[in-house]
Write a protein that holds these residues in place. Structure first.
Motif, PDB file in Angstrom:
ATOM      1  N   ARG A   1      -7.142  -5.584   7.894  1.00  0.00           N
ATOM      2  CA  ARG A   1      -6.396  -5.814   9.108  1.00  0.00           C
ATOM      3  C   ARG A   1      -6.237  -7.153   9.504  1.00  0.00           C
ATOM      4  O   ARG A   1      -4.905  -7.075  10.398  1.00  0.00           O
ATOM      5  CB  ARG A   1      -6.676  -4.430   9.953  1.00  0.00           C
ATOM      6  CG  ARG A   1      -6.528  -3.007   9.428  1.00  0.00           C
ATOM      7  CD  ARG A   1      -6.703  -1.718  10.666  1.00  0.00           C
ATOM      8  NE  ARG A   1      -7.936  -2.773  11.409  1.00  0.00           N
ATOM      9  CZ  ARG A   1      -9.054  -1.815  11.932  1.00  0.00           C
ATOM     10  NH1 ARG A   1      -8.875  -0.756  10.445  1.00  0.00           N
ATOM     11  NH2 ARG A   1      -9.625  -2.141  12.644  1.00  0.00           N
TER      12      ARG A   1
ATOM     13  N   ASP B   1      -8.361   0.327   4.673  1.00  0.00           N
ATOM     14  CA  ASP B   1      -8.072   0.021   5.949  1.00  0.00           C
ATOM     15  C   ASP B   1      -9.025  -0.589   6.723  1.00  0.00           C
ATOM     16  O   ASP B   1      -9.506  -0.492   7.981  1.00  0.00           O
ATOM     17  CB  ASP B   1      -7.331   1.444   6.622  1.00  0.00           C
ATOM     18  CG  ASP B   1      -6.363   1.492   8.419  1.00  0.00           C
ATOM     19  OD1 ASP B   1      -5.993   0.235   8.640  1.00  0.00           O
ATOM     20  OD2 ASP B   1      -7.034   1.926   8.937  1.00  0.00           O
TER      21      ASP B   1
ATOM     22  N   GLN C   1       0.323  -1.391  -0.003  1.00  0.00           N
ATOM     23  CA  GLN C   1      -0.085   0.528  -0.224  1.00  0.00           C
ATOM     24  C   GLN C   1       1.239   1.339   0.289  1.00  0.00           C
ATOM     25  O   GLN C   1       1.634   1.558   1.098  1.00  0.00           O
ATOM     26  CB  GLN C   1      -0.711  -0.352   0.930  1.00  0.00           C
ATOM     27  CG  GLN C   1      -1.551  -0.956   0.918  1.00  0.00           C
ATOM     28  CD  GLN C   1      -2.635  -1.525   2.537  1.00  0.00           C
ATOM     29  OE1 GLN C   1      -2.131  -1.534   3.252  1.00  0.00           O
ATOM     30  NE2 GLN C   1      -4.374  -1.684   2.335  1.00  0.00           N
TER      31      GLN C   1
ATOM     32  N   ARG D   1       0.882  -6.328   5.447  1.00  0.00           N
ATOM     33  CA  ARG D   1       0.780  -5.571   5.268  1.00  0.00           C
ATOM     34  C   ARG D   1       2.009  -4.337   4.955  1.00  0.00           C
ATOM     35  O   ARG D   1       2.813  -4.572   6.116  1.00  0.00           O
ATOM     36  CB  ARG D   1      -0.424  -4.289   5.536  1.00  0.00           C
ATOM     37  CG  ARG D   1      -2.003  -4.725   5.708  1.00  0.00           C
ATOM     38  CD  ARG D   1      -2.948  -4.334   6.101  1.00  0.00           C
ATOM     39  NE  ARG D   1      -2.681  -3.540   6.817  1.00  0.00           N
ATOM     40  CZ  ARG D   1      -4.203  -2.504   7.048  1.00  0.00           C
ATOM     41  NH1 ARG D   1      -4.345  -1.774   6.040  1.00  0.00           N
ATOM     42  NH2 ARG D   1      -3.524  -1.774   8.476  1.00  0.00           N
TER      43      ARG D   1
END
Length: 285
Positions: A242, A237, A221, A249
């Motif tokens: 998550r 997000d 990202q 991530r």
């Protein structure tokens, strides 16, 4: 708008010779950059006292890539008033520069050169050398290219023990595929870009469900300080993302993927180091 400046603008728009080529000085001393990517490369190539201005977008990207390099350098917003006030002897622009900017540059006698974007390491070599020639610093440009190639060669000579599957997923469903600089950076890092395997597509789409089904080892990202918060970032997000990708991530400086800079090799090295920290084995869902 001041009458004199208005006259300049109207005159520029009505001139028949706006396409006339203007000679570029062998070593320009008042260089104006009107694009963030040329801002960054310009700051690498010439001393600050030869830069008339860089764009207002430059600072945040500079702080990520080379902190302090723009200290004391004036900024611009790509306006006609700034061209007149700063009297550059070279304007660096993108192929998407406004017609008024090009016309005013011709009207004021300032040579304007459009610098292509880069979608590969080969493009970076070409653009860096082009800029080096334009600003009278070919040796400096060659040094930047040589340093990039040294780092890429080191990555190629020492591949990772395991090839991990990754994908750029920002939350809006768009994937970055083959034919992009990001794809080249991922490959140089020794990883497999899932979207790079799609048939002849620079960009594709993936829903959150498709992302989970693909089970990449990690998602990438981009992180950008100069873009305001967006719904796309909120989706990226999401609580499910998550949870599913905890420890998987990886954020990266967006400017290093958006702009064709010699530091793209550093982005590949950083990405390899981040991927090495991703837990081994398939994602736990």
């Amino acid at each position: 708008m001041a009458p004199v400046l208005l006259g300049l603008l109207l005159g520029a728009c009505g001139r028949e010779d706006v396409g006339t080529e203007v000679a570029i000085p062998a070593k320009p001393m008042r260089i104006m950059s009107t694009n963030m990517c040329t801002d960054l490369l310009l700051l690498m190539l010439v001393p600050r006292d030869r830069i008339a201005s860089v764009t207002f977008l430059a600072h945040d990207a500079v702080e990520v890539i080379m902190p302090g390099a723009d200290r004391g350098v004036a900024i611009n917003h790509g306006t006609a008033e700034e061209v007149v006030a700063q009297q550059p002897d070279l304007i660096l622009a993108s192929p998407w520069s406004t017609p008024v900017m090009r016309q005013l540059a011709a009207s004021t006698g300032a040579p304007l050169v459009e610098i292509d974007s880069a979608a590969s390491f080969a493009d970076i070599r070409r653009v860096t050398r082009q800029m080096g020639d334009l600003v009278g610093e070919p040796a400096r440009a060659e040094a930047l290219v040589a340093e990039m190639d040294r780092k890429l060669a080191d990555l190629a000579a020492n591949p990772p023990a395991q090839i991990r599957r990754v994908v750029v997923w920002e939350g809006d469903g768009n994937l970055t595929g083959s034919g992009t600089l990001t794809d080249e950076i991922i490959r140089a890092a020794g990883a497999n870009n899932i979207a790079g395997n799609f048939p002849a597509a620079r960009h594709a789409t993936y829903s959150m469900e498709e992302l989970l089904q693909a089970r990449p080892d990690a998602i990438l990202q981009g992180e950008s300080r100069f873009n305001p918060p967006s719904l796309r970032e909120s989706a990226g997000d999401h609580r499910l993302i998550r949870t599913a990708f905890k420890g998987r991530r990886i954020t990266y400086p967006a400017a290093l993927h958006a702009c064709g800079l010699p530091q793209a090799a550093d982005a590949a090295r950083q990405l390899r180091a981040e991927i090495a920290r991703v837990p081994s084995g398939p994602a736990p869902w």
